[in-house]
Scaffold this active site. Structure first.
Site, mmCIF file in Angstrom:
data_model
loop_
_atom_site.group_PDB
_atom_site.id
_atom_site.type_symbol
_atom_site.label_atom_id
_atom_site.label_comp_id
_atom_site.label_asym_id
_atom_site.label_seq_id
_atom_site.Cartn_x
_atom_site.Cartn_y
_atom_site.Cartn_z
ATOM 1 C CE LYS A 1 -1.990 -1.082 3.929
ATOM 2 N NZ LYS A 1 -1.273 -2.334 4.184
ATOM 3 N NE ARG B 1 -4.097 -1.202 9.962
ATOM 4 C CZ ARG B 1 -3.000 -0.641 9.474
ATOM 5 N NH1 ARG B 1 -2.999 0.613 9.109
ATOM 6 N NH2 ARG B 1 -1.897 -1.356 9.352
ATOM 7 N NE ARG C 1 7.448 -2.357 6.346
ATOM 8 C CZ ARG C 1 6.125 -2.243 6.516
ATOM 9 N NH1 ARG C 1 5.364 -1.848 5.512
ATOM 10 N NH2 ARG C 1 5.575 -2.553 7.661
ATOM 11 N NE ARG D 1 6.254 -0.429 10.602
ATOM 12 C CZ ARG D 1 5.068 -0.459 10.005
ATOM 13 N NH1 ARG D 1 4.916 0.109 8.821
ATOM 14 N NH2 ARG D 1 4.044 -1.039 10.572
ATOM 15 N NE ARG E 1 2.154 -4.826 11.470
ATOM 16 C CZ ARG E 1 3.276 -4.799 10.760
ATOM 17 N NH1 ARG E 1 4.356 -5.453 11.179
ATOM 18 N NH2 ARG E 1 3.348 -4.125 9.653
HETATM 19 P P1 ADP Z 1 2.226 -1.895 3.245
HETATM 20 O O1 ADP Z 1 2.261 -0.387 3.180
HETATM 21 O O2 ADP Z 1 1.041 -2.477 2.557
HETATM 22 O O3 ADP Z 1 2.404 -2.426 4.641
HETATM 23 P P2 ADP Z 1 4.817 -1.660 1.913
HETATM 24 O O4 ADP Z 1 4.499 -0.803 0.736
HETATM 25 O O5 ADP Z 1 5.535 -1.041 3.046
HETATM 26 O O6 ADP Z 1 3.483 -2.419 2.431
HETATM 27 O O7 ADP Z 1 5.639 -2.926 1.360
HETATM 28 C C1 ADP Z 1 6.119 -3.919 2.258
HETATM 29 C C2 ADP Z 1 7.499 -4.377 1.796
HETATM 30 O O8 ADP Z 1 7.374 -5.074 0.560
HETATM 31 C C3 ADP Z 1 8.490 -3.245 1.544
HETATM 32 O O9 ADP Z 1 9.785 -3.669 1.928
HETATM 33 C C4 ADP Z 1 8.416 -3.014 0.028
HETATM 34 O O10 ADP Z 1 9.636 -2.523 -0.499
HETATM 35 C C5 ADP Z 1 8.125 -4.419 -0.474
HETATM 36 N N1 ADP Z 1 7.253 -4.454 -1.655
HETATM 37 C C6 ADP Z 1 6.195 -3.656 -1.915
HETATM 38 N N2 ADP Z 1 5.613 -4.011 -3.091
HETATM 39 C C7 ADP Z 1 6.323 -5.064 -3.565
HETATM 40 C C8 ADP Z 1 6.225 -5.884 -4.736
HETATM 41 N N3 ADP Z 1 5.271 -5.692 -5.649
HETATM 42 N N4 ADP Z 1 7.116 -6.883 -4.879
HETATM 43 C C9 ADP Z 1 8.075 -7.092 -3.953
HETATM 44 N N5 ADP Z 1 8.240 -6.374 -2.846
HETATM 45 C C10 ADP Z 1 7.369 -5.361 -2.646
HETATM 46 P P1 AMP Z 2 1.079 0.609 9.283
HETATM 47 O O1 AMP Z 2 2.233 1.568 9.195
HETATM 48 O O2 AMP Z 2 -0.062 0.967 8.390
HETATM 49 O O3 AMP Z 2 1.514 -0.824 9.137
HETATM 50 O O4 AMP Z 2 0.505 0.769 10.783
HETATM 51 C C1 AMP Z 2 1.327 0.495 11.905
HETATM 52 C C2 AMP Z 2 0.454 0.380 13.137
HETATM 53 O O5 AMP Z 2 -0.178 1.646 13.416
HETATM 54 C C3 AMP Z 2 -0.685 -0.628 13.080
HETATM 55 O O6 AMP Z 2 -0.265 -1.954 13.364
HETATM 56 C C4 AMP Z 2 -1.639 -0.065 14.146
HETATM 57 O O7 AMP Z 2 -1.189 -0.361 15.451
HETATM 58 C C5 AMP Z 2 -1.493 1.436 13.940
HETATM 59 N N1 AMP Z 2 -2.464 1.925 12.926
HETATM 60 C C6 AMP Z 2 -2.185 2.442 11.704
HETATM 61 N N2 AMP Z 2 -3.314 2.796 11.077
HETATM 62 C C7 AMP Z 2 -4.332 2.489 11.900
HETATM 63 C C8 AMP Z 2 -5.748 2.574 11.792
HETATM 64 N N3 AMP Z 2 -6.332 3.067 10.708
HETATM 65 N N4 AMP Z 2 -6.485 2.152 12.845
HETATM 66 C C9 AMP Z 2 -5.907 1.680 13.958
HETATM 67 N N5 AMP Z 2 -4.585 1.534 14.114
HETATM 68 C C10 AMP Z 2 -3.793 1.935 13.091
#
Ligand code: ADP
Ligand code: AMP
Length: 216
Positions: free
Chosen positions: A13, A88, A127, A160, A171
């Site tokens: 995302k 969410r 990541r 993270r 999660r």
């Molecule tokens: P989200 O925001 O949904 O939690 P991220 O965009 O942070 O996910 O992506 C999670 C991890 O996967 C990151 O390390 C990112 O670089 C990697 N990633 C994202 N999209 C792809 C893809 N299409 N193929 C491989 N790795 C990806």
């Molecule tokens: P993310 O960076 O989107 O993976 O979010 C990291 C953490 O922040 C999540 O695991 C939740 O603890 C909190 N968080 C982020 N967005 C929300 C949301 N919309 N509602 C509740 N908790 C959230």
């Protein structure tokens, strides 16, 4: 246009919202980034969120909704934005619709990126994020040019604290239990755009853009 990015943790995302933000010209608003920035500054909100984030749970709706509604009231969101990580829960999705209705706005499209669970775990484990600009990297799929440094701003990269296996599993459980009902919420409103996220990053972006163009 107002977009909501949907998908499990690790679906891509944030990665796609960043690329779409450049392509479409709307700001990328990530609820997780806002919580982490508050935590870094040790604000009351950040300290409250910390306990939930550490365990992989959701921060309570009331607090989260207030934070996002305040953020999207800023002038840079006047003509649109890409919401990443919010809503969410169904409560959050309904609160967003209600707030938008009052302002004469609405969610235009919900982009659902789906990826198999085993892929998600591998992605999150590899990541790395920039401490300064929040750009996202992956040790294998999208490594930085210089190890530990952000290509975009030179900032320090970090992993993270919640990107560890036990918290990742929690999660994912929370996503399937509390967030996945939102997919049907937007499907029923005719706003859902579904994309296979188990492809190269650039291919996923192309698929999202062509799906959005088809829906016009
Ligand atoms: P989200 O925001 O949904 O939690 P991220 O965009 O942070 O996910 O992506 C999670 C991890 O996967 C990151 O390390 C990112 O670089 C990697 N990633 C994202 N999209 C792809 C893809 N299409 N193929 C491989 N790795 C990806
Ligand atoms: P993310 O960076 O989107 O993976 O979010 C990291 C953490 O922040 C999540 O695991 C939740 O603890 C909190 N968080 C982020 N967005 C929300 C949301 N919309 N509602 C509740 N908790 C959230």
């Amino acid at each position: 246009m107002y977009f909501v990015m949907l998908g499990a943790p690790g679906a891509g995302k944030g990665t796609q919202a960043d690329l779409l933000s450049e392509e479409l010209g709307f700001p990328h608003i990530a609820s997780g980034d806002l919580f982490r920035q508050n935590l870094e500054k040790q604000t009351e909100l950040g300290l409250l969120a910390k306990a939930y984030m550490q365990k992989g749970g959701l921060v309570p709706d009331e607090v989260t909704i207030k934070m996002i509604l305040e953020r999207i009231a800023a002038p840079d969101c006047d003509s649109g934005c890409l919401l990443d990580g919010f809503p969410r829960t169904l409560g959050q999705a309904e609160a967003l619709d209600e707030a938008f209705a009052v302002q004469g706005r609405n969610v235009d499209r919900a982009i659902y990126i789906h990826v198999p669970s085993e892929v998600l775990v591998k992605r999150l484990g590899g990541r790395w994020i920039c401490r300064k600009c929040q750009a996202t990297y992956h040790i294998i799929a999208s490594p930085p040019k210089v190890k530990g440094k952000c290509d975009r701003c030179g900032g320090e990269l970090y992993q993270r604290a919640d990107d560890v296996e036990e918290t990742i599993r929690e999660r994912l459980r929370v996503f399937f239990e509390q967030t996945s009902p939102i997919i049907d919420f937007y499907r029923e409103q005719g706003k859902l755009v579904e994309v296979d996220g188990d492809k190269d990053i650039q291919e996923v972006t192309r698929d999202v853009l062509s799906a959005l163009a088809e829906e016009k």
